[in-house]
Design a protein around this motif. Sequence first.
Motif, short mmCIF file in Angstrom:
data_model
loop_
_atom_site.label_atom_id
_atom_site.label_comp_id
_atom_site.label_asym_id
_atom_site.label_seq_id
_atom_site.Cartn_x
_atom_site.Cartn_y
_atom_site.Cartn_z
N PHE B 281 30.11 32.53 -25.46
CA PHE B 281 29.24 31.42 -25.13
C PHE B 281 27.79 32.07 -25.15
CE2 PHE B 281 33.37 29.61 -23.85
CZ PHE B 281 33.03 28.30 -24.49
N VAL B 339 30.05 43.71 -13.55
CA VAL B 339 29.18 42.81 -13.19
C VAL B 339 27.65 42.85 -13.84
CG1 VAL B 339 27.56 41.54 -11.49
CG2 VAL B 339 29.80 42.25 -10.78
N VAL B 343 26.14 40.04 -16.96
CA VAL B 343 24.82 39.69 -16.69
C VAL B 343 23.85 40.16 -17.89
CG1 VAL B 343 22.60 39.65 -15.22
CG2 VAL B 343 25.10 39.38 -14.35
N MET B 346 24.20 38.20 -20.96
CA MET B 346 23.67 37.08 -21.31
C MET B 346 21.89 37.00 -21.57
SD MET B 346 24.84 35.38 -17.62
CE MET B 346 24.04 33.68 -17.79
N ILE B 351 22.96 30.71 -25.37
CA ILE B 351 23.93 30.40 -24.44
C ILE B 351 24.19 28.98 -24.42
CG2 ILE B 351 24.58 30.25 -21.92
CD1 ILE B 351 22.61 32.78 -21.36
N PHE B 353 25.83 25.85 -22.75
CA PHE B 353 26.29 25.57 -21.33
C PHE B 353 27.36 24.54 -21.56
CE2 PHE B 353 25.72 22.96 -17.69
CZ PHE B 353 25.66 23.94 -16.52
N LEU B 361 29.79 31.48 -14.34
CA LEU B 361 28.64 31.52 -13.33
C LEU B 361 29.30 31.68 -11.71
CD1 LEU B 361 25.84 32.00 -13.75
CD2 LEU B 361 25.46 29.70 -12.97
N LEU B 364 30.99 34.54 -11.40
CA LEU B 364 30.02 35.84 -11.13
C LEU B 364 29.77 35.85 -9.53
CD1 LEU B 364 28.89 37.97 -12.83
CD2 LEU B 364 26.67 36.52 -12.90
N PHE B 365 29.56 34.56 -8.95
CA PHE B 365 28.89 34.49 -7.50
C PHE B 365 30.13 34.93 -6.52
CE2 PHE B 365 28.55 32.48 -3.57
CZ PHE B 365 27.13 32.81 -3.10
N VAL B 368 30.83 38.47 -6.73
CA VAL B 368 29.94 39.55 -6.04
C VAL B 368 29.66 39.38 -4.54
CG1 VAL B 368 27.38 40.08 -5.89
CG2 VAL B 368 28.38 39.62 -8.08
#
Lengths: 368, 551, 211
Positions: B281, B339, B343, B346, B351, B353, B361, B364-365, B368
């Motif tokens: 993506f 991670v 990142v 990107m 990208i 969406f 996304l 990722l949150f 982490v």
Amino acid sequence: MNEFLRRLLFLPPQRSTIAAEIDHLHYLVITITMIGATLVAAIGGYFLIRYRRRKDPDGRPNATSGTRSALKAEAAVLVVLGALFLWLWWIGYRQYMRLAIPPEESLDVYVTGKKWMWKFAYPHGAASVSEMYVPAGRPVRLIMTSRDVIHSFFVPDFRIKQDVVPGRYTTAWFEAVQPGTYEILCTEYCGTEHSYMRGHVVALGPEDYARWLKSDDALQPREPRAALDERIERGGPPLPVQMQLGETTMARRGERAAAEHGCLRCHTLDGSRHIGPTFGGLYGQKVPLEGGGEALVDEAFITASIMDPAAVIHRGFAPVMPSYLGRLEPAEVAGIVELIRSLRLVRPAPGALEEGIRSFETLEEQAR
Amino acid sequence: MSDAQAQDEHAPEAGHEADYLRADGGLRGWLLTIDHKRIGIMFYGLVLLFLLLGGLFAMILRAELITPEPTLIQADTYNRMFTLHGVIMVWLFMIPSIPNVFGNFLLPLMLGAKDLAFPRLNLASLYVFALGALVTLGGAVAGGADTGWTFYAPYSTTTPTAVVPIVTGIFILGVSSIMTGLNFIVTTHTMRAEGMTWTRVPLFVWAIYATSVIILFATPVLGMSITLVGIDHIYHFGIFDPALGGDPVLFQHIFWFYSHPAVYIMILPAMGVISEVVSTFCQKPPASYMAIFISSLGIAFVGFFTWGHHMFVAGMSTFDAGVFGALSMFVAIFSAIKVFTWVATMYRGSIRFSTPMLYFLFFLFLFVFGGMTGVAVATQSLDVHWHDTYFVVAHFHFIMVGATLTGFLAAAHYWFPKMFGRMYSERMGLLTSAAVFAGFFLTFFPQFLLGNAGMPRRYYAYPERFQWLNALSSGGSFLLGGALLLTLVNLLVALRWGRKATPNPWDSRGFEWETATMPIKHNFAVPPRIQRGPYDYHLTEEEAHARVSPG
Amino acid sequence: MPASRLAEHFEDLEKQTHAARLGMWIFLGSETLLFGALFGLYGAYRAMYPEAFAAAAAHNSIWIGSINTVVLITSSLTVALAVVAVRANLGRRAGVLLLVSLLFGVTFLVLKGMEYADHIHHGILPGSAYHFHELPSAGANRFFSLYYLLTGLHALHVIAGMIFLGAVSVGCFRGRYDNRYHTPVELGGLYWHLIDIIWIFLWPLLYLTRP
């Protein structure tokens, strides 16, 4: 600041001497966590918008752009992160050591976990269920075991927790900073009523504690504490083997158990030499082991020796003791441990801790 | 290499060979199939069923926890239900989810092979899985066990509940896992298409490979530990019974020796999915192929030496605790490598969406946040307070469930056109993914705070001061449940009414997109010859395609 | 004939054989870890009860243990010879050698059974059924529980291996294998060697460590 963060994070009040220190590390770690997660997600979100696909048909990205510099930055960040994590680990480890090692001269309370209640026994002979009475402002060491499955002793206000394991003795300690009532929760799943296996630590001020010590006649030691201490210091005559019900100090209950289970047939209390090592003056000694090495006689060593005598043999003594695993109640074991501790000031007879009497002939000889 | 030939690839054998769903129709064609794609689809159905079942139990548990005192169900029912929730989610959903569904479907496609190395073993693993699931659920019907999914001795060896069928079921599921893992490893070694060097192997395959290694080394140990629980339960061997001289803490050592690496069994495949998604993506190769590859194997390796951090308060020596704590930090470093690489991928990309990217996304949150709280619980003095409280529950749901679930859903959307030849509704996809995230966050974030406040896990009744956070969490769980159901509906609708997918709808350079969409029975009409990497976005689609075809 | 052995999804027989071998090796590694858990427990309990473990091991018949070791090692030799024979196109000889190995397997199990019977006669049973008065300690109880688990699991593997070898030997007699295709014989041999190797670890742990 402390109070604000504590409330923000829903942490319970800090009621032990170590709680505030642990909470400070907590704030640090959580702040780093929040910043880290938000930062990464924010950068991701920013990239998502900044580098979104344009309508522009020849918008084919440069497939390798930024890779090299990103790698360098990454390596740098990793070194920093690694150092940060190890730093946190080091602080946490030092605090953990503090939590694990009780201060000298702390007051002992024996804790037994059982489906689904907590039982407490105190060195002066009292016992209680669900409510543990301790003096505030004095370190208290818990010597804990379970009668059935694994439980876990947790007092959120003190930031302490320790699993309570059947067949083992584990310890924890705390020092309540102020009088009050603090909740005990069981944190190791133990069956139907796990959620209700709760209790309280009642930390008492000096006067209340003194009053509590005297409060119930039945809990009182038969002989005044001072006299008992004096006798122990004298290394005085062994207590009579015949014990009566209602013996009140933990040590005396241990003595009764020792008599009932035949321990005193081989172990003396007055420091004289016999088949097994004398209990008098044994506690806190370093004893040589069969097959090399030596061991410190502490609670762990004593309980291990009771449960599996053959595992570690005090050099110079015959390995004749049977295992008492499953034959003694946890409270009896605790009593015997306390008995041996109470006799630590007895001076053993010369040679009594070096070698045991190997045969009955020698015994008879000695008797003659 | 002419365009005509390239055209041939997309429409093999004059464009009329039936796709894998239509070839060999009939029930027999499905039940006795040795086609890895069909087996993957059947696993898909099963794990979705178990996800719904496990989720239903979770919602009943959360409903009970709205109020401090028991209301809906009895204590014993509650205890059986959280055990079953754990068992189903761990062994019937998370462990098989990505490897058995997407791994099965995609591994041969990505490697340019006609099938897995042992197709019959693959089919057998499906039936062994189904048998294991039946035995486990049979045990649940026969009264269920009330031990928690961790089966701690001596509770598990003495409880009168149906522990034996459940551990037997898990043992059988372990056998199925080993069969699949073995198949994946051998396939990666021996079935790669001509020209596919080790550095051209897609990262998803590496993730599955690392997972399989963990499965092969850890699962037998788990199998043995729970077998011992079963034997103790029936015959009183007393392996972990203190009354017979056993040590209950030893069980925890053996159990976590498996179950800690099991966390990576669940999360590594999700990381593999994410690596593919982010590359596709963003139309860029991952910022560093080697970094992701090495960190996968690093996690698989270090993961075996950190189990002790589950036992800081179980009575281990302070020295051991220190070593385990420090080693645990290394897993965090390997995860951090991943991670940053994602990142960095990107950065300056192009990208697109879409739903899988949105899941990336969220992944990722959650990853982490969950990972950082992992660092927090590996810090010993803090773990003393958090151990066995809701903080730990929240932590492992964030990292294990959150990451696995978002990875699974990202895969479900990303490869939907490949698997079913149709497109899902992008608008609904974005909406449902946002709802899944909101529900997830609302369910588990309050649990961190509950843990801080000191609420132990596995409580069906709790002191009143914990109530409003619990109610919040319960509300979140219903939102999550609804969102997952809506996601499923969106995909099911697309299955029937979705727009027909183009052969490479995401403009990906992954080798799986070089087959027809949907793939034919044996994947490739002509064995491919690979002359490029899986992330060569500097090539145009035609160039990229030309370098995969024979000629 | 060998061409028909080639499964549809493999390009050539070499690749297929390679895959089969690799699969077997990985499976053997996984099997080792199944025993690994028990070895781990053995190590932990031995550290807890060193004397009791030594005394209990001394109670086991060193003769039965050692004869069984010789029996298994010899059987591994005959299996290896069978693989050599089949590579030399001597299918019948391979079949006979495999049958000899099976015979050794049976001998092993019979001796094991005799030892079990003797133990049961003395009241050496696992766990709570244990009532052997010469070695009353909890440590000896742990030892014998693990003894039963380890040897029992091993015996199950012996039986599984025998079934495998039996099936392969039938194939040998029917002339299914030759110097080009003999993967099942090889895999059966590998599996049998694993059983042998595990026993070579069990032998010192359960029989040779004396006080």
